[in-house]
Motif scaffolding. Structure first.
Motif, mmCIF file in Angstrom:
data_model
loop_
_atom_site.group_PDB
_atom_site.id
_atom_site.type_symbol
_atom_site.label_atom_id
_atom_site.label_comp_id
_atom_site.label_asym_id
_atom_site.label_seq_id
_atom_site.Cartn_x
_atom_site.Cartn_y
_atom_site.Cartn_z
ATOM 1 N N ALA A 25 -63.612 84.201 -95.008
ATOM 2 C CA ALA A 25 -64.228 84.286 -96.336
ATOM 3 C C ALA A 25 -63.546 85.332 -97.210
ATOM 4 O O ALA A 25 -63.971 85.573 -98.334
ATOM 5 C CB ALA A 25 -65.714 84.614 -96.211
ATOM 6 N N THR A 26 -62.505 85.976 -96.678
ATOM 7 C CA THR A 26 -61.719 86.927 -97.457
ATOM 8 C C THR A 26 -60.281 86.420 -97.521
ATOM 9 O O THR A 26 -59.925 85.450 -96.860
ATOM 10 C CB THR A 26 -61.756 88.331 -96.825
ATOM 11 N N GLY A 27 -59.465 87.082 -98.328
ATOM 12 C CA GLY A 27 -58.077 86.644 -98.446
ATOM 13 C C GLY A 27 -57.497 86.975 -99.809
ATOM 14 O O GLY A 27 -57.948 87.902 -100.489
ATOM 15 N N THR A 28 -56.526 86.180 -100.250
ATOM 16 C CA THR A 28 -55.816 86.481 -101.486
ATOM 17 C C THR A 28 -56.538 85.989 -102.736
ATOM 18 O O THR A 28 -56.227 86.443 -103.839
ATOM 19 C CB THR A 28 -54.409 85.858 -101.450
ATOM 20 N N ARG A 29 -57.471 85.051 -102.595
ATOM 21 C CA ARG A 29 -58.210 84.544 -103.748
ATOM 22 C C ARG A 29 -59.411 85.454 -104.020
ATOM 23 O O ARG A 29 -60.495 85.254 -103.459
ATOM 24 C CB ARG A 29 -58.669 83.113 -103.497
ATOM 25 N N MET A 75 -70.068 88.860 -93.892
ATOM 26 C CA MET A 75 -68.665 88.469 -93.979
ATOM 27 C C MET A 75 -67.857 89.418 -93.108
ATOM 28 O O MET A 75 -68.025 90.628 -93.199
ATOM 29 C CB MET A 75 -68.141 88.580 -95.419
ATOM 30 N N ALA A 76 -66.979 88.857 -92.300
ATOM 31 C CA ALA A 76 -66.190 89.711 -91.419
ATOM 32 C C ALA A 76 -64.743 89.243 -91.368
ATOM 33 O O ALA A 76 -64.450 88.044 -91.433
ATOM 34 C CB ALA A 76 -66.789 89.734 -90.011
ATOM 35 N N LEU A 105 -65.129 87.440 -104.253
ATOM 36 C CA LEU A 105 -66.279 87.908 -105.024
ATOM 37 C C LEU A 105 -67.401 86.877 -105.026
ATOM 38 O O LEU A 105 -68.587 87.226 -104.947
ATOM 39 C CB LEU A 105 -65.842 88.235 -106.452
ATOM 40 N N GLY A 106 -67.028 85.603 -105.112
ATOM 41 C CA GLY A 106 -68.041 84.558 -105.038
ATOM 42 C C GLY A 106 -68.769 84.575 -103.714
ATOM 43 O O GLY A 106 -70.002 84.433 -103.652
ATOM 44 N N ASN A 107 -68.038 84.779 -102.625
ATOM 45 C CA ASN A 107 -68.650 84.835 -101.306
ATOM 46 C C ASN A 107 -69.558 86.053 -101.163
ATOM 47 O O ASN A 107 -70.590 86.002 -100.482
ATOM 48 C CB ASN A 107 -67.573 84.845 -100.223
ATOM 49 N N LEU A 108 -69.165 87.168 -101.799
ATOM 50 C CA LEU A 108 -70.025 88.351 -101.793
ATOM 51 C C LEU A 108 -71.375 88.034 -102.429
ATOM 52 O O LEU A 108 -72.436 88.403 -101.897
ATOM 53 C CB LEU A 108 -69.339 89.494 -102.537
ATOM 54 N N HIS A 109 -71.351 87.306 -103.531
ATOM 55 C CA HIS A 109 -72.602 86.914 -104.174
ATOM 56 C C HIS A 109 -73.416 85.989 -103.272
ATOM 57 O O HIS A 109 -74.659 86.020 -103.303
ATOM 58 C CB HIS A 109 -72.311 86.218 -105.509
#
Length: 220
Positions: free
Chosen positions: A108-112, A135-136, A117-121
């Motif tokens: 759920a993390t990476g260069t995009r 998220m890990a 930020l959308g996943n954080l929301h």
């Protein structure tokens, strides 16, 4: 019930495999190109969710064949690319709909950064639905909390614990067992006060009276 969601962001196979070994997941969901991880490991997820605009057609066809063979999984939920939700949001809603109360997001993390930020929301969306979402990746674990959290030192994800208000203010913030304690403090947006604290007691206790807090545990 715990769910594992593999999204299509940056993912290290060795890390993901060790993470899966550590936790007992009752439900597994591949999001779009995240299905490639399961394919490489010869594992079949319970669900595959997405519009499949970034997925390998060959891998998708392999999983369709498995689904149609009568094994009962994976259940493939395909959506149109023109939609209001991201594929990861649809996966989280699927997990919640199946009764999962804890949801782990890998990839759920990476260069995009827009997706990050959308996943954080989406951690907040899960929280509002009564589920804890985390998220890990190899270096960080991120969660969103209301009310408080206790992190045992022996179970913390890394050396550092950072706190960020997701609401304009987090009122009545008290930290116990940390190198930098607080008592009844109002943590406001646009400040870096909460960055890089450390647990020095047996556990770090985080409590507050009002607001929403993002908690980031970092290895380095």
């Amino acid at each position: 019930m715990q769910a594992l969601i593999i999204s299509g962001g940056h993912l290290e196979d060795a890390f993901a495999a060790s993470y899966i070994e550590k936790y007992q997941f009752q439900l597994t969901i591949a999001v779009d190109s995240g299905m490639a991880f399961f394919y490489r490991k010869n594992w079949v997820p319970d669900y595959i969710v997405g519009d499949f605009d970034s997925a390998s057609p060959e891998i998708l066809q392999e999983f369709r064949a498995i689904s149609e063979s009568g094994q009962g999984k994976p259940k493939i939920l395909q959506f149109q690319p023109e939609k209001d939700e991201t594929d990861t949001e649809l996966a989280i809603r699927t997990a919640i709909g199946q009764g999962c109360k804890t949801i782990h997001l890998l990839g759920a993390t990476g260069t995009r950064m827009d997706h990050v930020l959308g996943n954080l929301h989406l951690l907040g969306m899960a929280m509002e639905q009564g589920a804890e979402a985390l998220m890990a990746d190899r270096h960080n674990r991120i969660r969103m909390v209301q009310g408080g959290l206790v992190i045992k030192r022996e179970e913390q994800y890394g050396r550092y614990v950072s706190l960020f208000p997701f609401t304009p203010q987090v009122a009545g913030l008290t930290l116990k067992g940390f190198k930098y304690p607080l008592c009844g403090y109002t943590l406001e947006c646009y400040h870096s006060l909460g960055v890089s604290n450390e647990i020095i007691g047996d556990a770090g206790e985080i409590s507050f009276e009002d607001g929403v807090l993002v908690v980031v545990e970092s290895l380095d």
